[in-house]
Design an enzyme around this catalytic site. Structure first.
Site, PDB file in Angstrom:
ATOM      1  CD  GLN A 214      12.181   9.713   2.575  1.00 44.99           C
ATOM      2  OE1 GLN A 214      13.356   9.824   2.269  1.00 44.99           O
ATOM      3  NE2 GLN A 214      11.314   9.035   1.816  1.00 44.99           N
ATOM      4  NE  ARG A 364      10.267  11.095  -7.742  1.00 49.38           N
ATOM      5  CZ  ARG A 364       9.892  12.333  -7.996  1.00 49.38           C
ATOM      6  NH1 ARG A 364      10.780  13.261  -8.198  1.00 49.38           N
ATOM      7  NH2 ARG A 364       8.622  12.646  -8.056  1.00 49.38           N
ATOM      8  CB  CYS A 365      13.885   3.451  -7.062  1.00 52.49           C
ATOM      9  SG  CYS A 365      14.143   1.693  -7.114  1.00 52.49           S
ATOM     10  CD  GLU A 734       9.236   5.386  -5.312  1.00 50.91           C
ATOM     11  OE1 GLU A 734       8.295   4.579  -5.418  1.00 50.91           O
ATOM     12  OE2 GLU A 734      10.140   5.263  -4.487  1.00 50.91           O
TER      13      GLU A 734
HETATM   14  N1  MCN Z   1      -1.504  10.823  -6.588  1.00 54.85           N
HETATM   15  C1  MCN Z   1      -2.700  11.032  -7.231  1.00 54.85           C
HETATM   16  N2  MCN Z   1      -3.283  10.016  -7.932  1.00 54.85           N
HETATM   17  C2  MCN Z   1      -2.691   8.787  -8.022  1.00 54.85           C
HETATM   18  C3  MCN Z   1      -1.451   8.584  -7.380  1.00 54.85           C
HETATM   19  C4  MCN Z   1      -0.878   9.612  -6.651  1.00 54.85           C
HETATM   20  O1  MCN Z   1      -3.233  12.147  -7.189  1.00 54.85           O
HETATM   21  N3  MCN Z   1      -3.268   7.798  -8.685  1.00 54.85           N
HETATM   22  C5  MCN Z   1      -0.888  11.878  -5.780  1.00 54.85           C
HETATM   23  C6  MCN Z   1      -0.881  11.479  -4.314  1.00 54.85           C
HETATM   24  O2  MCN Z   1      -2.052  11.682  -3.676  1.00 54.85           O
HETATM   25  C7  MCN Z   1       0.299  12.252  -3.772  1.00 54.85           C
HETATM   26  C8  MCN Z   1       1.270  12.215  -4.938  1.00 54.85           C
HETATM   27  O3  MCN Z   1       0.475  12.011  -6.115  1.00 54.85           O
HETATM   28  O4  MCN Z   1      -0.085  13.559  -3.442  1.00 54.85           O
HETATM   29  C9  MCN Z   1       2.305  11.073  -4.821  1.00 54.85           C
HETATM   30  O5  MCN Z   1       1.628   9.930  -4.395  1.00 54.85           O
HETATM   31  P1  MCN Z   1       2.259   8.461  -4.291  1.00 54.85           P
HETATM   32  O6  MCN Z   1       2.512   7.946  -5.632  1.00 54.85           O
HETATM   33  O7  MCN Z   1       1.363   7.694  -3.394  1.00 54.85           O
HETATM   34  O8  MCN Z   1       3.673   8.645  -3.607  1.00 54.85           O
HETATM   35  P2  MCN Z   1       3.996   9.092  -2.104  1.00 54.85           P
HETATM   36  O9  MCN Z   1       3.080  10.162  -1.690  1.00 54.85           O
HETATM   37  O10 MCN Z   1       4.148   7.902  -1.242  1.00 54.85           O
HETATM   38  O11 MCN Z   1       5.384   9.784  -2.308  1.00 54.85           O
HETATM   39  C10 MCN Z   1       6.569   9.055  -2.339  1.00 54.85           C
HETATM   40  C11 MCN Z   1       7.316   9.251  -3.630  1.00 54.85           C
HETATM   41  C12 MCN Z   1       8.711   8.814  -3.440  1.00 54.85           C
HETATM   42  S1  MCN Z   1       8.962   7.292  -2.814  1.00 54.85           S
HETATM   43  C13 MCN Z   1       9.746   9.649  -3.695  1.00 54.85           C
HETATM   44  S2  MCN Z   1      11.311   9.059  -3.565  1.00 54.85           S
HETATM   45  C14 MCN Z   1       9.513  11.001  -4.061  1.00 54.85           C
HETATM   46  C15 MCN Z   1       8.199  11.226  -4.698  1.00 54.85           C
HETATM   47  O12 MCN Z   1       7.206  10.620  -4.039  1.00 54.85           O
HETATM   48  N4  MCN Z   1      10.002  11.968  -3.282  1.00 54.85           N
HETATM   49  C16 MCN Z   1       9.551  13.265  -3.481  1.00 54.85           C
HETATM   50  N5  MCN Z   1       7.945  12.479  -5.097  1.00 54.85           N
HETATM   51  C17 MCN Z   1       8.514  13.535  -4.441  1.00 54.85           C
HETATM   52  N6  MCN Z   1       8.098  14.799  -4.664  1.00 54.85           N
HETATM   53  C18 MCN Z   1       8.630  15.801  -3.932  1.00 54.85           C
HETATM   54  N7  MCN Z   1       8.202  17.056  -4.181  1.00 54.85           N
HETATM   55  N8  MCN Z   1       9.572  15.594  -2.986  1.00 54.85           N
HETATM   56  C19 MCN Z   1      10.040  14.355  -2.727  1.00 54.85           C
HETATM   57  O13 MCN Z   1      10.941  14.163  -1.776  1.00 54.85           O
HETATM   58 CU1  CUN Z   2      12.210   4.948  -3.121  1.00 59.19          CU
HETATM   59  S1  CUN Z   2      12.929   6.732  -2.594  1.00 59.19           S
HETATM   60 MO1  CUN Z   2      11.198   7.120  -2.063  1.00 59.19          MO
HETATM   61  O1  CUN Z   2      11.049   5.477  -1.558  1.00 59.19           O
HETATM   62  O2  CUN Z   2      11.354   7.866  -0.637  1.00 59.19           O
END
Ligand code: MCN
Ligand code: CUN
Length: 782
Positions: A214, A364-365, A734
């Site tokens: 990651q 996922r946290c 998360e």
């Molecule tokens: N998004 C959006 N509008 C927002 C916030 C987010 O459209 N206001 C969209 C983002 O652009 C992105 C998605 O939602 O495409 C998730 O965005 P974000 O909340 O920024 O999280 P990350 O992209 O950093 O993803 C990490 C998070 C984590 S930490 C875990 S654990 C997890 C999760 O995402 N692992 C996943 N969701 C997952 N989903 C899939 N399919 N697979 C994983 O391994």
């Molecule tokens: Cu907190 S599990 Mo995600 O941070 O990849």
């Protein structure tokens, strides 16, 4: 070339080393000419001395090329590696193993099956040692010491908040409540396990490592730091993270297999593949949770909460491999005052070694937020129950009020924005809260068990501001590099790495919104350290808060330059130009304008003299604050008094993640997140017997929910933008996993509350509930 196989999703088989991004490139499918395979010999004991490793039979197996052990690696000083918390983790042991399924040796062979046969042929003589699995026992004087290189099993003590004021507030409180809450060890269980292909090019002294990570850049830096003495400097290392089949925090740490594969490739000069099987993944990779919390709240008889005191024992297994920002060994556990306006709070956490695999990843946290939310949301109900108040009413009474934002919490966080009463009210309206309470009273009178549970959580995501956030010293910036090509199409690269979150779509949407280039003409790339700007990867829902902000700011830099070019083309003054999406025009003469495509072409064909040619920008984003998404979840359960089975009748989830870039992706994230919150609430748990033997090293014993068990999710939303994020977005990946378990546990306790039940630990299995019913004489008589 394309071939569809696997369950539930199609994957393209890649026949050689030319990998195409975003089209299904899983390590499992990688093939390269001359590729060798690793398989790992693992310990059956949780604690033992290795007396001898007999390799003769294995080496006699046709196709087996080598058996690699700890002493072999020690010659190159790569038998140990640092964890993300600067502790030490064995790659392969020199003489002692510390947990069941630990790597003991590795077999290198011409194919995966032969490597497995080689593993079966390796014989190891062990001398078993006493085992300690219970962290409380590990802290007792005279306990078996897990680590020979440490004074004791106590890793660290960490505390936060005003201890004296908190104790005083507790002493004078009208009401106090106290419960022990255990949040069990769970496992990530992504679709794909961990794996890599290491390819050493001796001619150019260059390493390419395709791996399920990651955080590719951080891995590159760490590899350079630990192998620099072997000549592997950072420019000679290329890490590529292809489609990794789910991350969920489990693919943040480095695992021994990666290091052994690199060593084997360097020694043989051949590409070497390592891939875990499911049992190895479940039994030996880093785990999440395992927090034993003693939680106390103080307040008034009218329901006002005043003070919070949490004491926690954190079981980290044999090494502290937690993925936390360096400054916070218990992550963001001190977000535990949650959505409520506490006057004082104090938390302490003690990390403990046990003979179990490394723990402490953030399943996922966002770094221990789930543990914090579970404790505060459960305890709010415990308090309400004690004074006879409704669960919704106590929340409404104690919420941080919309006008209090930005709000400084008793434990020092500055919440950016929120409207908690609106989210809870919306969830209550959607589910018909008042009617459900009436129905519950009627059912209770008839001897039927029905419960309603609320969780009004606050998350903290977007690590993070460089003042406080680093991993192994590396500051947690966001990054984005955009290049606009002459024909007005673009490529954008990021320091994050999607694992299924849809960054290819949403990052392109952010840039499209800022520059007016259609999203389908913006190619998004991540995960290749040779091309992407430096970044700390994707976890803790940081991509949108940090790199998403970078995308907006890099776009705005491009727009600033585009404006100068437009002024040149229109022979106008820059100040006289106005922007509408995709186009600059002269104020007052809307037909006199230039599109972003025309401007892009000019940047390469007709740019103003004295200006740099081209149209591109890079931004490294140091966020001013974290983002604080929140939500209110309400769960309704019916309990079968005959079997103890809990049926989730309805589950309403109202989420607020600020501005939503792509509502469909957000809903997908919430659906997945809720399912991963439901899983540990009802089914998933890893336990060990007193000898350290794992229960749950396969999917027969480790219960993953399928579509059959998973409830139907009903979603709602409110939108409270983040005031400091360039487009007002907060993370969401998360939230649902963090918020869901408490709603479910609260619903079950609510159903049993009239029996005097105040708490029940997750996972809430039918057996556990039946035992509670039985203790209170409330099972159905035959
Ligand atoms: N998004 C959006 N509008 C927002 C916030 C987010 O459209 N206001 C969209 C983002 O652009 C992105 C998605 O939602 O495409 C998730 O965005 P974000 O909340 O920024 O999280 P990350 O992209 O950093 O993803 C990490 C998070 C984590 S930490 C875990 S654990 C997890 C999760 O995402 N692992 C996943 N969701 C997952 N989903 C899939 N399919 N697979 C994983 O391994
Ligand atoms: Cu907190 S599990 Mo995600 O941070 O990849």
């Amino acid at each position: 070339m394309a071939e569809v196989h696997g369950i539930g999703h199609s994957r393209k088989r890649v026949e050689d080393a030319r990998f195409i991004r975003g089209q299904g490139n899983y390590i499992d499918d990688f093939k390269m000419p001359g590729m060798l395979h690793l398989a790992i010999v693992r310990s059956p004991y949780a604690h033992a001395k290795i007396k001898a490793i007999h390799t003769e039979k294995a080496m006699a197996t046709p196709g087996v090329l080598a058996v690699i052990d700890g002493p072999t690696l020690q010659k190159y000083n790569v038998h140990n590696m640092p964890t993300l918390m600067s502790d030490t983790q064995m790659v392969l042991p020199i003489d002692t193993v510390k947990y069941q399924y630990q790597e003991v040796a590795a077999v290198l062979a011409t194919d995966r099956y032969t490597a497995a046969d080689g593993v079966a042929a390796v014989e190891v003589d062990y001398d078993p040692l006493p085992v300690v699995v219970d962290p409380f026992k590990a802290l007792e004087p005279g306990a078996t010491k897990v680590r020979d290189d440490k004074e004791s099993n106590h890793i660290w003590h960490w505390e936060w908040g005003d201890k004296d004021k908190t104790n005083q507030d507790f002493d004078k409180a009208e009401v106090t409540v106290k419960e022990n809450i255990y949040i069990p060890r769970i496992h990530v269980a992504s679709i794909e396990t961990c794996g890599c292909v290491a390819k050493w090019d001796a001619t150019n002294t260059h390493l390419t490592l395709w791996m399920t990570t990651q955080a590719p850049h951080a891995i590159r830096t760490v590899v350079a730091l630990i192998t620099g003495h072997l000549g592997l400097s950072e420019e000679k290392i290329r890490i590529i993270s292809p489609d990794i089949g789910g991350g969920f925090g489990g693919k943040v740490p480095a695992y021994p297999g990666y290091v052994i594969a690199v060593a084997a490739s360097i020694v043989t000069g051949a590409p070497v593949k390592w891939i875990e099987d499911r049992t190895e993944n479940l039994a030996a990779d880093s785990f999440g949770r395992d927090y034993h919390i003693t939680a106390e709240l103080a307040g008034k008889k009218d329901g006002t909460l005043t003070s919070l005191r949490f004491k926690t024992i954190a079981d980290h297994g044999y090494t502290d491999a937690a993925a936390q920002p360096s400054k916070f060994p218990a992550g963001m556990f001190h977000i535990c005052t949650g959505s409520y306006d506490f006057k004082s709070a104090f938390v302490e956490v003690d990390g403990v070694y046990t003979n179990k695999p490394p723990g402490g990843i953030a399943y996922r946290c966002s770094f221990r937020v789930t543990e914090a939310v579970h404790a505060i949301e459960r305890m709010t109900d415990v308090f309400a129950q004690k004074i006879g108040m409704d669960a919704a009413e106590i929340r409404m009474k104690n919420f941080i009020k919309p006008e209090q934002f930005p709000y400084k919490s008793a434990l020092g966080w500055e919440y950016d924005s929120g409207n908690y009463p609106a989210a809870l009210q919306k969830a209550m309206d959607m589910i018909g809260y008042d009617d459900l309470r009436k129905e519950q009273a009627e059912k209770r009178a008839r001897g039927e068990f029905m419960g309603i549970g609320i969780s009004s959580f606050t998350e903290i995501v977007g690590a993070g501001p460089s003042k406080d956030f680093d991993i192994l010293g590396l500051k947690m910036f966001g990054s984005c590099e955009i290049r606009v090509h002459p024909t007005g199409k673009a490529i954008a690269r990021f320091g994050t790495k999607s694992q299924g979150q849809g960054h290819e779509t949403t990052y392109a949407q952010i840039i499209a919104e800022e520059l007016g280039i259609p999203a389908e003409h913006i190619k998004v790339e991540e995960g290749d350290t040779d091309t992407a700007p430096y970044g700390l990867g994707t976890y803790a829902s940081r991509s949108t808060p940090v790199d998403g902000a970078s995308a907006a700011i890099a776009s705005r830099k491009i727009r600033d330059k585009a404006k100068k070019i437009a002024a040149h083309l229109l022979e106008a003054n820059e100040d006289d130009l106005e922007w509408e999406t995709g186009r600059f025009f002269v104020k007052g003469s809307p037909d006199q304008g230039k599109t972003i495509q025309e401007i892009a072409f000019a940047a390469y064909t007709n740019h103003p003299q004295g200006m740099e040619g081209g149209l591109e920008a890079v931004n490294y984003y140091d966020p001013p604050n974290l983002t604080y998404p929140f939500g209110s979840y309400i769960c309704v359960v019916d309990i079968d008094r005959g079997t103890g089975q809990v049926k989730i009748r309805r589950f309403v989830a109202v989420d607020d993640c600020g501005v939503r870039i792509n509502p469909m992706i957000v809903e997908g994230q919430i659906h997945g997140g809720l399912t991963m919150g439901f899983a540990p609430a009802m089914m998933e748990e890893i336990t060990y017997d007193e000898n350290g033997n794992i229960h749950g090293a396969n999917f027969m014993d480790y219960l993953l929910p399928t579509a059959v068990e998973t409830p139907k999710w009903e979603l709602g939303e409110t939108v409270t933008p983040s005031p400091h994020h360039p487009i007002g977005a907060k993370g969401v990946g998360e939230s649902a996993t963090v918020g869901a378990p408490a709603a479910i546990a609260n619903a079950v306790v609510d159903a049993l509350a009239h029996l005097g039940v105040t708490t029940i630990d997750i996972p809430i299995t039918a057996r556990k509930v039946w035992e509670v019913l039985n203790q209170h004489g409330a099972t159905l008589e035959e």
